[in-house]
Design a protein around this motif. Sequence first.
Motif, PDB file in Angstrom:
ATOM      1  N   HIS B  53       0.816  -1.211   0.000  1.00 42.83           N
ATOM      2  CA  HIS B  53       0.000   0.000   0.000  1.00 42.83           C
ATOM      3  C   HIS B  53       0.852   1.264   0.000  1.00 42.83           C
ATOM      4  O   HIS B  53       0.474   2.262  -0.598  1.00 42.83           O
ATOM      5  CB  HIS B  53      -0.934   0.005   1.204  1.00 42.83           C
ATOM      6  CG  HIS B  53      -2.222  -0.707   0.941  1.00 42.83           C
ATOM      7  ND1 HIS B  53      -3.057  -0.342  -0.082  1.00 42.83           N
ATOM      8  CD2 HIS B  53      -2.814  -1.752   1.547  1.00 42.83           C
ATOM      9  CE1 HIS B  53      -4.107  -1.147  -0.078  1.00 42.83           C
ATOM     10  NE2 HIS B  53      -3.976  -2.016   0.884  1.00 42.83           N
ATOM     11  N   GLU B  54       1.983   1.216   0.678  1.00 43.72           N
ATOM     12  CA  GLU B  54       2.827   2.416   0.718  1.00 43.72           C
ATOM     13  C   GLU B  54       3.426   2.701  -0.653  1.00 43.72           C
ATOM     14  O   GLU B  54       3.490   3.840  -1.093  1.00 43.72           O
ATOM     15  CB  GLU B  54       3.931   2.240   1.765  1.00 43.72           C
ATOM     16  CG  GLU B  54       3.381   2.283   3.176  1.00 43.72           C
ATOM     17  CD  GLU B  54       4.439   2.092   4.238  1.00 43.72           C
ATOM     18  OE1 GLU B  54       5.627   1.982   3.883  1.00 43.72           O
ATOM     19  OE2 GLU B  54       4.073   2.049   5.416  1.00 43.72           O
ATOM     20  N   LYS B  55       3.838   1.645  -1.321  1.00 51.67           N
ATOM     21  CA  LYS B  55       4.428   1.826  -2.651  1.00 51.67           C
ATOM     22  C   LYS B  55       3.376   2.316  -3.644  1.00 51.67           C
ATOM     23  O   LYS B  55       3.665   3.137  -4.513  1.00 51.67           O
ATOM     24  CB  LYS B  55       5.024   0.492  -3.123  1.00 51.67           C
ATOM     25  CG  LYS B  55       5.977   0.608  -4.291  1.00 51.67           C
ATOM     26  CD  LYS B  55       7.280   1.231  -3.863  1.00 51.67           C
ATOM     27  CE  LYS B  55       8.110   1.650  -5.060  1.00 51.67           C
ATOM     28  NZ  LYS B  55       9.221   2.530  -4.640  1.00 51.67           N
ATOM     29  N   MET B  56       2.155   1.789  -3.488  1.00 51.07           N
ATOM     30  CA  MET B  56       1.071   2.248  -4.361  1.00 51.07           C
ATOM     31  C   MET B  56       0.852   3.742  -4.205  1.00 51.07           C
ATOM     32  O   MET B  56       0.531   4.431  -5.161  1.00 51.07           O
ATOM     33  CB  MET B  56      -0.219   1.513  -4.004  1.00 51.07           C
ATOM     34  CG  MET B  56      -0.399   0.187  -4.677  1.00 51.07           C
ATOM     35  SD  MET B  56      -2.093  -0.338  -4.446  1.00 51.07           S
ATOM     36  CE  MET B  56      -1.855  -2.008  -3.984  1.00 51.07           C
ATOM     37  N   GLY B  57       1.028   4.227  -2.975  1.00 51.82           N
ATOM     38  CA  GLY B  57       0.861   5.655  -2.730  1.00 51.82           C
ATOM     39  C   GLY B  57       1.869   6.493  -3.484  1.00 51.82           C
ATOM     40  O   GLY B  57       1.613   7.666  -3.779  1.00 51.82           O
ATOM     41  N   GLU B  58       3.022   5.908  -3.795  1.00 51.30           N
ATOM     42  CA  GLU B  58       4.030   6.652  -4.542  1.00 51.30           C
ATOM     43  C   GLU B  58       3.751   6.636  -6.038  1.00 51.30           C
ATOM     44  O   GLU B  58       4.260   7.468  -6.782  1.00 51.30           O
ATOM     45  CB  GLU B  58       5.417   6.063  -4.262  1.00 51.30           C
ATOM     46  CG  GLU B  58       5.864   6.263  -2.836  1.00 51.30           C
ATOM     47  CD  GLU B  58       7.019   5.360  -2.461  1.00 51.30           C
ATOM     48  OE1 GLU B  58       7.744   4.910  -3.356  1.00 51.30           O
ATOM     49  OE2 GLU B  58       7.175   5.107  -1.251  1.00 51.30           O
ATOM     50  N   ASN B  59       2.993   5.650  -6.498  1.00 54.17           N
ATOM     51  CA  ASN B  59       2.753   5.519  -7.936  1.00 54.17           C
ATOM     52  C   ASN B  59       1.425   6.086  -8.385  1.00 54.17           C
ATOM     53  O   ASN B  59       1.213   6.282  -9.569  1.00 54.17           O
ATOM     54  CB  ASN B  59       2.818   4.048  -8.337  1.00 54.17           C
ATOM     55  CG  ASN B  59       4.207   3.486  -8.139  1.00 54.17           C
ATOM     56  OD1 ASN B  59       5.181   4.179  -8.389  1.00 54.17           O
ATOM     57  ND2 ASN B  59       4.295   2.269  -7.662  1.00 54.17           N
ATOM     58  N   ARG B  60       0.523   6.313  -7.442  1.00 54.40           N
ATOM     59  CA  ARG B  60      -0.790   6.829  -7.786  1.00 54.40           C
ATOM     60  C   ARG B  60      -0.880   8.299  -7.402  1.00 54.40           C
ATOM     61  O   ARG B  60      -0.193   8.740  -6.478  1.00 54.40           O
ATOM     62  CB  ARG B  60      -1.870   6.062  -7.028  1.00 54.40           C
ATOM     63  CG  ARG B  60      -1.994   4.629  -7.467  1.00 54.40           C
ATOM     64  CD  ARG B  60      -2.989   3.913  -6.618  1.00 54.40           C
ATOM     65  NE  ARG B  60      -3.338   2.627  -7.200  1.00 54.40           N
ATOM     66  CZ  ARG B  60      -4.379   1.921  -6.832  1.00 54.40           C
ATOM     67  NH1 ARG B  60      -5.189   2.367  -5.911  1.00 54.40           N
ATOM     68  NH2 ARG B  60      -4.649   0.758  -7.383  1.00 54.40           N
ATOM     69  N   THR B  61      -1.767   9.026  -8.081  1.00 52.48           N
ATOM     70  CA  THR B  61      -1.999  10.410  -7.663  1.00 52.48           C
ATOM     71  C   THR B  61      -2.739  10.381  -6.334  1.00 52.48           C
ATOM     72  O   THR B  61      -3.263   9.361  -5.917  1.00 52.48           O
ATOM     73  CB  THR B  61      -2.839  11.175  -8.698  1.00 52.48           C
ATOM     74  OG1 THR B  61      -4.131  10.583  -8.754  1.00 52.48           O
ATOM     75  CG2 THR B  61      -2.219  11.151 -10.073  1.00 52.48           C
ATOM     76  N   TYR B  62      -2.777  11.554  -5.679  1.00 48.61           N
ATOM     77  CA  TYR B  62      -3.381  11.579  -4.340  1.00 48.61           C
ATOM     78  C   TYR B  62      -4.837  11.149  -4.395  1.00 48.61           C
ATOM     79  O   TYR B  62      -5.318  10.452  -3.506  1.00 48.61           O
ATOM     80  CB  TYR B  62      -3.262  12.979  -3.734  1.00 48.61           C
ATOM     81  CG  TYR B  62      -1.826  13.366  -3.478  1.00 48.61           C
ATOM     82  CD1 TYR B  62      -1.077  12.675  -2.551  1.00 48.61           C
ATOM     83  CD2 TYR B  62      -1.219  14.403  -4.170  1.00 48.61           C
ATOM     84  CE1 TYR B  62       0.249  13.001  -2.307  1.00 48.61           C
ATOM     85  CE2 TYR B  62       0.102  14.748  -3.936  1.00 48.61           C
ATOM     86  CZ  TYR B  62       0.825  14.042  -3.012  1.00 48.61           C
ATOM     87  OH  TYR B  62       2.123  14.361  -2.787  1.00 48.61           O
ATOM     88  N   ALA B  63      -5.576  11.586  -5.424  1.00 50.10           N
ATOM     89  CA  ALA B  63      -6.992  11.216  -5.518  1.00 50.10           C
ATOM     90  C   ALA B  63      -7.143   9.725  -5.807  1.00 50.10           C
ATOM     91  O   ALA B  63      -8.062   9.084  -5.305  1.00 50.10           O
ATOM     92  CB  ALA B  63      -7.676  12.024  -6.603  1.00 50.10           C
TER      93      ALA B  63
END
Lengths: 152, 372
Positions: B53-63
């Motif tokens: 989940h943390e890595k996904m946060g780096e690859n996805r936009t905030y929304a």
Amino acid sequence: MGGYFSDIFYGSKSLLIGMSITFREFFKPTVTVQYPYQTLKMSARFRGHIELIADEDGKPKCVACGMCQRACPSGCISLESVSVDIEVDGKVKKKKVLSKYDLDFTKCSLCGQCVENCNFGALEFSKEYNLASTRKEDFHFNLLKRLEERNA
Amino acid sequence: MSAPIQLRPDETFLLNVGPQHPATHGVLRVKMQMDGEYIVKAETVLGYVHRMHEKMGENRTYAQYLPNLSRLDYLGALGYTHGHVLAIERAAGIEVPERAEYIRAITVELNRVASHLFWFGAFVMDLGGFSPLMYAIQDREHILDMLEAVTGARLTYCYYRFGGLYNDVDDDFIEAAKRFIPRMRKSLKKYDALVSGNIIFQKRLEGIAPVSAEMCRKYGATGPVARGSGINFDVRKNEPYSVYPEFDFDVPVYHECDSLARYKVRMDEMEQSLRIIEQGLEKLPDGPIMVEKKPKTIKLPVGDYYQAVETARGSFGIRIVSDGDKNAYRLKLRSPTYSNMHLFDEACEGMLIMDALAFMGSLDLVIPEIDR
């Protein structure tokens, strides 16, 4: 020794209190819904998978701008469009028409970003929830085809 | 329990609890070195539901990261999404309308009650009582119905947006919530008579698994686990956020440090949550639920941001390091259960195995949130 007997007394009292509560619950009305014989109506805001909305002519409202595709966190929407010539007031104009709208429901997390990002109000949530299947292909929806089936 | 333990290293054996075991509430594995029924050494093994989940946060936009937060803790998901939107709003300088914040507080507290109810049922089931789970689920069902009508989902909500809410609550919701509060208070009395007063329940928890305040600080335990050990720390009071300073509520603290204290903290917390909901419904102002100029794409200024919120399980923190792009450079989720769980290894040394499993229940573990 006194503690021993008071424990027995207090213990049996607490068990009787507990049993009286569970006994009273016997006579309460059943709240369980006997699915699949009974079903519930989904609430108005229930977020199922997405569906295309048709305009008055039964054609999709979608203009194939691709905003939903870009907004989707999981990349589960893929759409294509073709350019067709249409006549408006005697002049031939080119217009983008939706030719393919596929939803890969295996990846969808039902967040609703696609519906929110649509500027043309062309997407809605379906109220469908009986989607269990053992085959992966059953979750690849061709939304254009589904729209035609709904129109027919 | 207080009998001296004779360690005989040649006669110990290794016992695997989990990863597929109902007592661990998910895919947690505990390697226990046993001497008869006593635990010599326990080791928790994590990572069976790690989903990056943390890595996904780096690859996805905030929304695009919004739906992820509710997948951390499926029992109290709204608290986690609340932390995320608060962090982004503070970093981007977005002023949220008051009505939106009130609705957020009400729905988070409803979700907290739902989470504690499920924990209550599962915990008593760990100890061998099945009926309380059914009653708790029936009460929880009312909350889920209410939240479904508002948010459109029952478990993995995606309701809060940067600058407000997805959609407004209607009168039906307010009526339903007002009806729910007295019903829930009645149920809490029932639970008290049925479970808290039960002699078997008390004997199994009283004085079992003492977790000192010292140990809580050492492992960074927060939430009901720390409050059951006499640490008066609640993010809602100590680092106020949202509209919580407007509400009058108490933070239940017990000093007994045992499993019963942790149980009592959560039962009292439900009553406090009901008080917050009651006040929130009373004070709920009219007005917009979204900022007027809704930001199209969010880009945070370069910097390092942290926001902590009090979820049902403790202090959840989200840290965002931004390099000015559409997505985070680094995103760190500090999940409360991760810290709470690590108490287990040290605290259950020398404990009976049935006490250890009751102790694990009192920690209120949600494994997807530990592994993230």
